[in-house]
Design a protein around this motif. Structure first.
Motif, PDB file in Angstrom:
ATOM      1  N   TYR A  79      19.989 -13.054  -0.427  1.00 45.12           N
ATOM      2  CA  TYR A  79      19.528 -11.852  -1.123  1.00 45.12           C
ATOM      3  C   TYR A  79      18.377 -11.238  -0.337  1.00 45.12           C
ATOM      4  CZ  TYR A  79      22.112 -13.902  -4.995  1.00 45.12           C
ATOM      5  OH  TYR A  79      23.100 -14.452  -5.775  1.00 45.12           O
ATOM      6  N   ASN A  80      18.224  -9.942  -0.511  1.00 44.45           N
ATOM      7  CA  ASN A  80      17.142  -9.204   0.129  1.00 44.45           C
ATOM      8  C   ASN A  80      16.069  -8.866  -0.895  1.00 44.45           C
ATOM      9  OD1 ASN A  80      16.960  -8.674   2.840  1.00 44.45           O
ATOM     10  ND2 ASN A  80      17.562  -6.544   2.669  1.00 44.45           N
ATOM     11  N   TYR A  81      14.825  -9.089  -0.521  1.00 41.68           N
ATOM     12  CA  TYR A  81      13.712  -8.800  -1.415  1.00 41.68           C
ATOM     13  C   TYR A  81      12.702  -7.917  -0.704  1.00 41.68           C
ATOM     14  CZ  TYR A  81      15.695 -12.729  -3.958  1.00 41.68           C
ATOM     15  OH  TYR A  81      16.556 -13.579  -4.625  1.00 41.68           O
ATOM     16  N   TRP A  82      11.999  -7.114  -1.498  1.00 42.12           N
ATOM     17  CA  TRP A  82      11.018  -6.169  -0.954  1.00 42.12           C
ATOM     18  C   TRP A  82       9.681  -6.328  -1.657  1.00 42.12           C
ATOM     19  CZ3 TRP A  82      12.009  -3.209   3.228  1.00 42.12           C
ATOM     20  CH2 TRP A  82      13.357  -3.041   3.597  1.00 42.12           C
ATOM     21  N   GLY A  83       8.609  -6.140  -0.895  1.00 38.15           N
ATOM     22  CA  GLY A  83       7.294  -6.070  -1.473  1.00 38.15           C
ATOM     23  C   GLY A  83       7.011  -4.674  -1.992  1.00 38.15           C
ATOM     24  N   GLN A  84       5.838  -4.520  -2.597  1.00 36.76           N
ATOM     25  CA  GLN A  84       5.471  -3.226  -3.184  1.00 36.76           C
ATOM     26  C   GLN A  84       4.998  -2.229  -2.138  1.00 36.76           C
ATOM     27  OE1 GLN A  84       5.806  -2.314  -6.269  1.00 36.76           O
ATOM     28  NE2 GLN A  84       6.145  -4.219  -7.384  1.00 36.76           N
ATOM     29  N   GLY A  85       4.616  -2.738  -0.985  1.00 34.62           N
ATOM     30  CA  GLY A  85       4.135  -1.854   0.074  1.00 34.62           C
ATOM     31  C   GLY A  85       2.616  -1.834   0.146  1.00 34.62           C
ATOM     32  N   THR A  86       2.116  -1.666   1.340  1.00 28.92           N
ATOM     33  CA  THR A  86       0.671  -1.547   1.547  1.00 28.92           C
ATOM     34  C   THR A  86       0.405  -0.366   2.472  1.00 28.92           C
ATOM     35  OG1 THR A  86      -1.338  -2.738   2.222  1.00 28.92           O
ATOM     36  CG2 THR A  86       0.662  -3.223   3.472  1.00 28.92           C
ATOM     37  N   GLN A  87      -0.533   0.462   2.095  1.00 26.99           N
ATOM     38  CA  GLN A  87      -0.805   1.692   2.831  1.00 26.99           C
ATOM     39  C   GLN A  87      -1.658   1.398   4.059  1.00 26.99           C
ATOM     40  OE1 GLN A  87       0.118   5.104   2.153  1.00 26.99           O
ATOM     41  NE2 GLN A  87      -0.714   5.382   4.220  1.00 26.99           N
ATOM     42  N   VAL A  88      -1.239   1.942   5.176  1.00 24.88           N
ATOM     43  CA  VAL A  88      -2.036   1.905   6.402  1.00 24.88           C
ATOM     44  C   VAL A  88      -2.272   3.339   6.831  1.00 24.88           C
ATOM     45  CG1 VAL A  88      -2.085   1.250   8.835  1.00 24.88           C
ATOM     46  CG2 VAL A  88      -1.176  -0.341   7.133  1.00 24.88           C
ATOM     47  N   THR A  89      -3.530   3.704   6.987  1.00 27.82           N
ATOM     48  CA  THR A  89      -3.890   5.054   7.407  1.00 27.82           C
ATOM     49  C   THR A  89      -4.730   4.962   8.669  1.00 27.82           C
ATOM     50  OG1 THR A  89      -3.872   5.836   5.122  1.00 27.82           O
ATOM     51  CG2 THR A  89      -4.990   7.211   6.754  1.00 27.82           C
ATOM     52  N   VAL A  90      -4.281   5.636   9.709  1.00 30.53           N
ATOM     53  CA  VAL A  90      -4.984   5.630  10.993  1.00 30.53           C
ATOM     54  C   VAL A  90      -5.536   7.024  11.226  1.00 30.53           C
ATOM     55  CG1 VAL A  90      -4.828   5.136  13.451  1.00 30.53           C
ATOM     56  CG2 VAL A  90      -3.357   3.911  11.834  1.00 30.53           C
ATOM     57  N   THR A  91      -6.841   7.113  11.368  1.00 31.85           N
ATOM     58  CA  THR A  91      -7.494   8.405  11.571  1.00 31.85           C
ATOM     59  C   THR A  91      -7.790   8.627  13.051  1.00 31.85           C
ATOM     60  OG1 THR A  91      -9.664   7.431  11.205  1.00 31.85           O
ATOM     61  CG2 THR A  91      -8.532   8.323   9.293  1.00 31.85           C
ATOM     62  N   SER A  92      -7.739   9.878  13.437  1.00 34.55           N
ATOM     63  CA  SER A  92      -7.978  10.201  14.857  1.00 34.55           C
ATOM     64  C   SER A  92      -9.447  10.447  15.123  1.00 34.55           C
ATOM     65  CB  SER A  92      -7.158  11.413  15.255  1.00 34.55           C
ATOM     66  OG  SER A  92      -7.468  12.500  14.416  1.00 34.55           O
TER      67      SER A  92
END
Length: 121
Positions: A108-121
């Protein structure tokens, strides 16, 4: 069920580094492989990297040489070390786990809720 909990996301300046972690937990499961995907605003979810239980890795061309995936089998934890981050690496990063559960040996395939990554210039 297998639960995936991600951590390590956040805000970072271009050129910086982050390490994402994802812990898989549950009962009576055996991991086949784990991986990371990402979804940037307005784009489809895409593969970043995967790693099998015996350590074979696969990377998207866009992150080769920049990201490193690793797996701690004892802790059921997958890591994604991200170096030399660029603004285009900004996305929600999702952990994925393919695992065998149950007496029939089905995967079976399972997924996490996700985590935000923001890279600023």
């Amino acid at each position: 069920q297998v639960q995936l909990v991600e951590s390590g996301g956040g805000l970072v300046q271009a050129g910086g580094s982050l390490r994402l972690s994802c812990v898989a937990s549950g009962s009576m499961f055996r991991i086949n492989f784990m991986g990371w995907y990402r979804q940037a605003p307005g784009k489809e979810r895409e593969l970043v990297a995967t790693i099998t239980i015996d350590g074979r890795t696969n990377y998207a061309d866009s992150v080769k040489g920049q990201f490193t995936i690793s797996l701690d089998n004892a802790k059921n934890t997958v890591y994604l070390q991200k170096n030399s981050l660029k603004p285009e690496d900004t996305a929600v990063y999702y952990c994925n786990c393919n695992a065998v559960r149950g007496s029939y040996g089905l995967s079976y395939n399972y997924w996490g809720q996700g985590t935000q990554v923001t890279v600023t210039s």
